[in-house]
Design a protein around this motif. Structure first.
Motif, PDB file in Angstrom:
ATOM      1  N   VAL A   1       7.008  12.976 -22.063  1.00 35.97           N
ATOM      2  CA  VAL A   1       5.734  13.606 -21.702  1.00 35.97           C
ATOM      3  C   VAL A   1       5.260  14.535 -22.807  1.00 35.97           C
ATOM      4  O   VAL A   1       4.081  14.509 -23.210  1.00 35.97           O
ATOM      5  CB  VAL A   1       5.874  14.373 -20.374  1.00 35.97           C
ATOM      6  CG1 VAL A   1       4.607  15.171 -20.074  1.00 35.97           C
ATOM      7  CG2 VAL A   1       6.164  13.412 -19.233  1.00 35.97           C
ATOM      8  N   LEU A   2       6.173  15.360 -23.321  1.00 33.21           N
ATOM      9  CA  LEU A   2       5.797  16.318 -24.363  1.00 33.21           C
ATOM     10  C   LEU A   2       5.412  15.604 -25.657  1.00 33.21           C
ATOM     11  O   LEU A   2       4.521  16.061 -26.385  1.00 33.21           O
ATOM     12  CB  LEU A   2       6.945  17.289 -24.615  1.00 33.21           C
ATOM     13  CG  LEU A   2       7.260  18.238 -23.452  1.00 33.21           C
ATOM     14  CD1 LEU A   2       8.534  19.022 -23.727  1.00 33.21           C
ATOM     15  CD2 LEU A   2       6.094  19.196 -23.216  1.00 33.21           C
TER      16      LEU A   2
ATOM     17  N   THR B   1       1.840  14.377 -25.192  1.00 31.93           N
ATOM     18  CA  THR B   1       0.812  15.428 -25.239  1.00 31.93           C
ATOM     19  C   THR B   1       0.819  16.196 -26.549  1.00 31.93           C
ATOM     20  O   THR B   1      -0.118  16.963 -26.814  1.00 31.93           O
ATOM     21  CB  THR B   1       1.019  16.429 -24.089  1.00 31.93           C
ATOM     22  OG1 THR B   1       2.289  17.092 -24.257  1.00 31.93           O
ATOM     23  CG2 THR B   1       0.979  15.723 -22.748  1.00 31.93           C
TER      24      THR B   1
ATOM     25  N   PRO C   1      -1.416  21.520 -23.988  1.00 33.04           N
ATOM     26  CA  PRO C   1      -1.984  21.174 -22.680  1.00 33.04           C
ATOM     27  C   PRO C   1      -3.383  20.575 -22.827  1.00 33.04           C
ATOM     28  O   PRO C   1      -4.165  21.005 -23.681  1.00 33.04           O
ATOM     29  CB  PRO C   1      -2.029  22.517 -21.950  1.00 33.04           C
ATOM     30  CG  PRO C   1      -2.082  23.552 -23.037  1.00 33.04           C
ATOM     31  CD  PRO C   1      -1.278  22.980 -24.172  1.00 33.04           C
ATOM     32  N   PRO C   2      -3.729  19.578 -22.026  1.00 27.89           N
ATOM     33  CA  PRO C   2      -5.077  18.997 -22.095  1.00 27.89           C
ATOM     34  C   PRO C   2      -6.119  19.984 -21.577  1.00 27.89           C
ATOM     35  O   PRO C   2      -5.802  20.899 -20.814  1.00 27.89           O
ATOM     36  CB  PRO C   2      -4.978  17.772 -21.190  1.00 27.89           C
ATOM     37  CG  PRO C   2      -3.885  18.108 -20.222  1.00 27.89           C
ATOM     38  CD  PRO C   2      -2.905  18.933 -20.998  1.00 27.89           C
TER      39      PRO C   2
ATOM     40  N   PRO D   1      -6.640  13.381 -19.036  1.00 28.98           N
ATOM     41  CA  PRO D   1      -5.201  13.623 -18.832  1.00 28.98           C
ATOM     42  C   PRO D   1      -4.920  14.690 -17.780  1.00 28.98           C
ATOM     43  O   PRO D   1      -3.989  14.557 -16.984  1.00 28.98           O
ATOM     44  CB  PRO D   1      -4.730  14.089 -20.225  1.00 28.98           C
ATOM     45  CG  PRO D   1      -5.730  13.542 -21.171  1.00 28.98           C
ATOM     46  CD  PRO D   1      -7.036  13.597 -20.436  1.00 28.98           C
ATOM     47  N   SER D   2      -5.728  15.746 -17.745  1.00 26.18           N
ATOM     48  CA  SER D   2      -5.541  16.808 -16.758  1.00 26.18           C
ATOM     49  C   SER D   2      -5.792  16.284 -15.343  1.00 26.18           C
ATOM     50  O   SER D   2      -5.033  16.578 -14.408  1.00 26.18           O
ATOM     51  CB  SER D   2      -6.482  17.974 -17.055  1.00 26.18           C
ATOM     52  OG  SER D   2      -6.355  18.980 -16.079  1.00 26.18           O
TER      53      SER D   2
ATOM     54  N   SER E   1      -2.954  14.016 -14.292  1.00 28.04           N
ATOM     55  CA  SER E   1      -1.774  14.799 -13.920  1.00 28.04           C
ATOM     56  C   SER E   1      -1.882  15.304 -12.483  1.00 28.04           C
ATOM     57  O   SER E   1      -0.937  15.191 -11.688  1.00 28.04           O
ATOM     58  CB  SER E   1      -1.612  15.983 -14.881  1.00 28.04           C
ATOM     59  OG  SER E   1      -0.604  16.869 -14.433  1.00 28.04           O
TER      60      SER E   1
ATOM     61  N   ALA F   1       4.453  15.360 -14.376  1.00 24.63           N
ATOM     62  CA  ALA F   1       3.004  15.586 -14.371  1.00 24.63           C
ATOM     63  C   ALA F   1       2.679  17.056 -14.586  1.00 24.63           C
ATOM     64  O   ALA F   1       1.662  17.391 -15.207  1.00 24.63           O
ATOM     65  CB  ALA F   1       2.410  15.098 -13.046  1.00 24.63           C
ATOM     66  N   THR F   2       3.527  17.935 -14.091  1.00 20.75           N
ATOM     67  CA  THR F   2       3.316  19.375 -14.292  1.00 20.75           C
ATOM     68  C   THR F   2       3.553  19.769 -15.739  1.00 20.75           C
ATOM     69  O   THR F   2       2.835  20.606 -16.306  1.00 20.75           O
ATOM     70  CB  THR F   2       4.265  20.176 -13.376  1.00 20.75           C
ATOM     71  OG1 THR F   2       4.025  19.807 -12.020  1.00 20.75           O
ATOM     72  CG2 THR F   2       4.040  21.671 -13.528  1.00 20.75           C
TER      73      THR F   2
ATOM     74  N   VAL G   1       2.870  18.218 -18.274  1.00 16.54           N
ATOM     75  CA  VAL G   1       1.710  17.880 -19.114  1.00 16.54           C
ATOM     76  C   VAL G   1       0.980  19.147 -19.548  1.00 16.54           C
ATOM     77  O   VAL G   1       0.403  19.214 -20.638  1.00 16.54           O
ATOM     78  CB  VAL G   1       0.758  16.936 -18.344  1.00 16.54           C
ATOM     79  CG1 VAL G   1      -0.565  16.787 -19.068  1.00 16.54           C
ATOM     80  CG2 VAL G   1       1.416  15.576 -18.155  1.00 16.54           C
TER      81      VAL G   1
END
Length: 229
Positions: free
Chosen positions: A53-54, A57, A61-62, A68-69, A72, A148-149, A151
């Motif tokens: 995930v990292l 991204t 953060p988006p 993407p936000s 998520s 998802a968090t 993200v």
């Protein structure tokens, strides 16, 4: 992000199916080594998901309301709804008869080792089998909600690294506590883990309902707030 990771991490740590499986692994012959293999594989998979995930991204953060936000939040909403549905289903179904009979018929705190039974198979299993069980028995819905968090993690701040580290430790805390206890005081741990296994057998359905509904309601509320904000 921090509050979400703490709640999700706690839900993963106490998820009854994972805890029950790990108690059985520790109760097997050579359980301390098999438990260690289980935890290492669990952590490797857990950290691997976060790393993917990292990497996707870039550690940034988006922007709010960006695709993407929104995605998520939608994933967390879907997981939350799924957990609520699963908790309600378990509540309506109630404990299975076989589980209740096994718990009622337990003569001691030591798991039974009937030929061909679960404990007999675990006794014969290798540490590699225990390692394979770690990733398979993770509560993947909650793991997906945690991913998802993550993200929203901003790796330009040290606090994000700390939050991620705490999340990983918290999600594995119940397994680590049992593993350390079994290694430091094996005789006492054998007795207490037997009692924990017996309790989980008779209360597993109630625990699943409580964890699923609590985590589900939290995720639904947080994701709806994020989508509406």
């Amino acid at each position: 992000m921090v509050l979400d990771l703490v709640i999700i991490g706690l839900a993963i740590a106490v998820f009854p199916l994972s805890v029950t499986a790990f108690v059985l692994v520790l109760s097997a012959r050579g359980g301390t080594w098999k438990g260690l293999a289980f935890i290492l594989a669990w952590l490797a998979c857990f950290v691997g998901v976060l790393a993917i995930v990292l990497f996707a991204t870039g550690g940034k953060p988006p922007a709010p309301r960006s695709p993407p936000s929104t995605a998520s939040s939608a994933v967390k909403l879907a997981v939350g709804v799924g957990l609520i549905a699963y908790g309600w289903y378990r509540h309506r179904r109630g404990p299975r008869r076989s589980d209740s009979e096994e718990a009622d018929g337990e003569e001691s705190d030591t798991p039974r080792r009937q030929p061909g039974g679960m404990m007999s198979r675990l006794d014969r299993s290798s540490v590699w089998t225990a390692a394979a069980m770690g990733p398979l028995l993770q509560p993947w819905g909650l793991v997906a909600a945690g991913a998802a968090t993550v993200v929203g993690a901003d790796l330009s701040h040290t606090s994000s690294y700390l939050a991620l580290a705490v999340y990983c430790v918290l999600a594995t805390s119940s397994l680590l506590a049992m593993e350390i206890y079994a290694a430091v005081s094996p005789d006492a741990a054998h007795e207490r883990l037997g009692k924990l296994r017996a309790w989980l057998q008779s209360h597993q359905n109630q625990a699943l309902v409580a964890v699923s509904l609590t985590a589900g309601v939290f995720l639904v509320g947080r994701s709806i707030y994020a989508l509406a904000a």
